[in-house]
Design an enzyme around this catalytic site. Structure first.
Site, PDB file in Angstrom:
ATOM      1  CD  GLN A 236      51.416  32.006 -13.054  1.00 16.72           C
ATOM      2  OE1 GLN A 236      52.231  31.331 -13.654  1.00 16.72           O
ATOM      3  NE2 GLN A 236      50.971  33.158 -13.538  1.00 16.72           N
ATOM      4  CG  ASP A 290      55.707  41.444 -16.794  1.00 14.26           C
ATOM      5  OD1 ASP A 290      55.328  42.090 -17.788  1.00 14.26           O
ATOM      6  OD2 ASP A 290      56.603  40.582 -16.851  1.00 14.26           O
ATOM      7  CG  ASP A 344      43.775  29.453 -22.559  1.00  8.36           C
ATOM      8  OD1 ASP A 344      44.944  29.310 -22.185  1.00  8.36           O
ATOM      9  OD2 ASP A 344      43.316  28.917 -23.594  1.00  8.36           O
ATOM     10  CG  ASP A 365      55.823  38.762 -22.549  1.00  5.03           C
ATOM     11  OD1 ASP A 365      56.671  37.859 -22.426  1.00  5.03           O
ATOM     12  OD2 ASP A 365      55.779  39.749 -21.807  1.00  5.03           O
TER      13      ASP A 365
END
Length: 488
Positions: A236, A290, A344, A365
């Site tokens: 991404q 994050d 994954d 999350d």
């Protein structure tokens, strides 16, 4: 030589097709719709192009050189054009359809013109000529289809890979045929065709040299002047804005706001605190690259091990090195109690069922449900695997997204709850108001706490909100999501 040109042109044509599918799916977040749109429009346009090519067969070499030069230019620039439309106009579906139609028209005109050229060189049975030409075309498509994910994307990226294919297309389609059939066009026409081919190559080279400038300008239009980090990772696009001190910090993934520093702590606290109210020696975090969810887990005493399954290693590396992010997550990903697994989440859960001890807490999350991207992470199969890893008395918490009475987001929220119930988990829905100025419109964010046994929601102030939210549960309950029937 003509069959070799057909082979190369077919490979380049498939690269353009896959470029539209891959880039459009990444930008729009709906790869199934994007694939269907590109394939159906392109195949239809190929048929129209074949019909139109009947009027060009009197001068097939000249027509083929023009078609291939145009195809090289349009196909080579397709990636940059699609990205620019998305950045400056906010959508690119119409541009995708237009590019697919134009590329399909040009690809469709190739076969009739190549067949005419082959018949000029060697008179043979039409069936044999068709077999030779289609064999070269299909094998070329195989090579192009394999080169796109295994060579062009890793080595050059999406935009530069399409530009390279355009350059190869211009040389193989235009120059080779013009050289082989140099006696067909008049001298002036031949010079114009050579000049046109050269201009196409020059245009593609200029675009390749300016790709970084286009990306910077597009990011400026999307995110403003404070872009501090931007990288087209393997999975991404990652963009970080704000100051290195953390002021105005925002994290965007594929153009979508994934983290706003002012709201990040409240969201992660709301996700983690109720689940961590019980036993929490071993914790599994799915997603959350994050590091904020891991930070909230480590704030609770008694945590012995955290397994963080992160699907994007580029995002995890950024969260461990960027000064603003590390200040926000308090270097949680470097804590010795944390084991990071780059995998994954769905595939890892399948393998972990027999290899990992049970977890007291599982925190999912994950990207918000909706569309086809990541749809497998909100299905009965996914949470069935997660439930098998829960220890007796263990809890699972997740954040399906914002709530709003009567909205599509709220309908998806209750569908996620039905999905958890379908794998024999008891659910407790609750909502937390989140919305700091500068981080978007204030809204109630919906969360789900699930366990095999009835649970008591803590802290106490959440219980009243949970009671009010439970009263909005639709009757009958929506059907659970599965891999064959994902959330819409």
């Amino acid at each position: 030589m003509v069959l070799l040109a057909a082979f190369v042109c077919a490979a380049c044509g498939l690269v353009y097709e896959l470029e539209l599918v891959a880039l459009g799916g990444r930008l729009l977040g709906d790869p199934v719709t994007q694939t269907s749109l590109v394939l159906s429009v392109m195949v239809f346009a190929m048929g129209i192009g074949s019909l139109l090519a009947k009027h060009l067969t009197r001068r097939p070499a000249t027509a083929f050189a023009v078609v291939e030069s145009a195809l090289a230019l349009v196909g080579g620039l397709s990636g940059l054009a699609l990205y620019a439309c998305w950045a400056w106009f906010g959508q690119c579906r119409a541009a995708t359809a237009a590019l697919a139609a134009l590329i399909g028209l040009l690809i469709g005109a190739e076969i009739p013109l190549l067949m005419t050229l082959i018949q000029r060189i060697r008179r043979q049975d039409p069936g044999r000529a068709v077999a030779d030409l289609f064999a070269a075309d299909y094998v070329g498509a195989l090579v192009g289809g394999l080169a796109f994910p295994f060579l062009l994307l890793p080595a050059f990226g999406q935009a530069a890979g399409a530009l390279l294919a355009g350059g190869v297309n211009a040389v193989a389609g235009g120059a080779v045929v013009l050289w082989l059939f140099r006696d067909e066009p008049a001298r002036r026409t031949r010079l114009l065709l050579w000049a046109g081919c050269g201009l196409v190559l020059a245009a593609l080279a200029t675009a390749a040299a300016g790709t970084d400038a286009v990306e910077r300008a597009a990011r400026h239009a999307l995110y403003g002047d404070r872009v501090r980090f931007a990288d087209q990772g393997g999975q991404q696009e990652i963009v970080l804005t704000g100051a290195a001190t953390g002021a105005g910090l925002r994290l965007y993934l594929d153009g979508r706001l994934a983290l706003c520093a002012a709201d990040g702590r409240r969201l992660q606290q709301a996700l983690a605190a109720p689940a961590m109210a019980g036993p929490h020696a071993r914790v599994l975090v799915l997603g959350g690259g994050d590091g904020l969810t891991v930070r909230e887990v480590l704030r609770h005493p008694g945590v012995r091990q955290v397994v963080a399954v992160q699907p994007d290693p580029d995002l995890t590396a950024l969260a461990r090195t960027d000064p603003a992010l590390t200040a926000l997550n308090r270097h949680a990903l470097d804590d010795p109690r944390v084991r990071i697994v780059a995998a994954d989440p769905f595939g890892w859960l399948r393998a972990a069922a027999s290899a990992e001890p049970p977890f007291d807490v599982i925190l999912a999350d994950l990207p918000e449900p909706g569309g086809e991207r990541g749809a497998e992470l909100w299905t009965e199969e996914f949470y069935g695997l997660a439930a098998r890893l829960l220890a007796p008395g263990g809890r699972l918490a997740l954040h399906p997204g914002p709530l709003g009475p009567g909205t599509a987001a709220e309908r998806r929220f209750w569908a996620v709850e039905s999905t958890l119930r379908s794998v024999a988990l008891r659910t407790t829905p609750y909502a937390v108001p989140v919305g700091t100025p500068g981080c978007g419109t204030p809204a109630d964010q919906g969360f789900l706490l699930a366990a095999a046994r009835p649970t008591t929601l803590a802290p106490a102030e959440l219980r009243a909100a949970a009671t009010r939210l439970a009263a909005r549960r639709p009757t009958p309950a929506p059907p659970p999501a599965t891999l064959l029937r994902p959330l819409g």
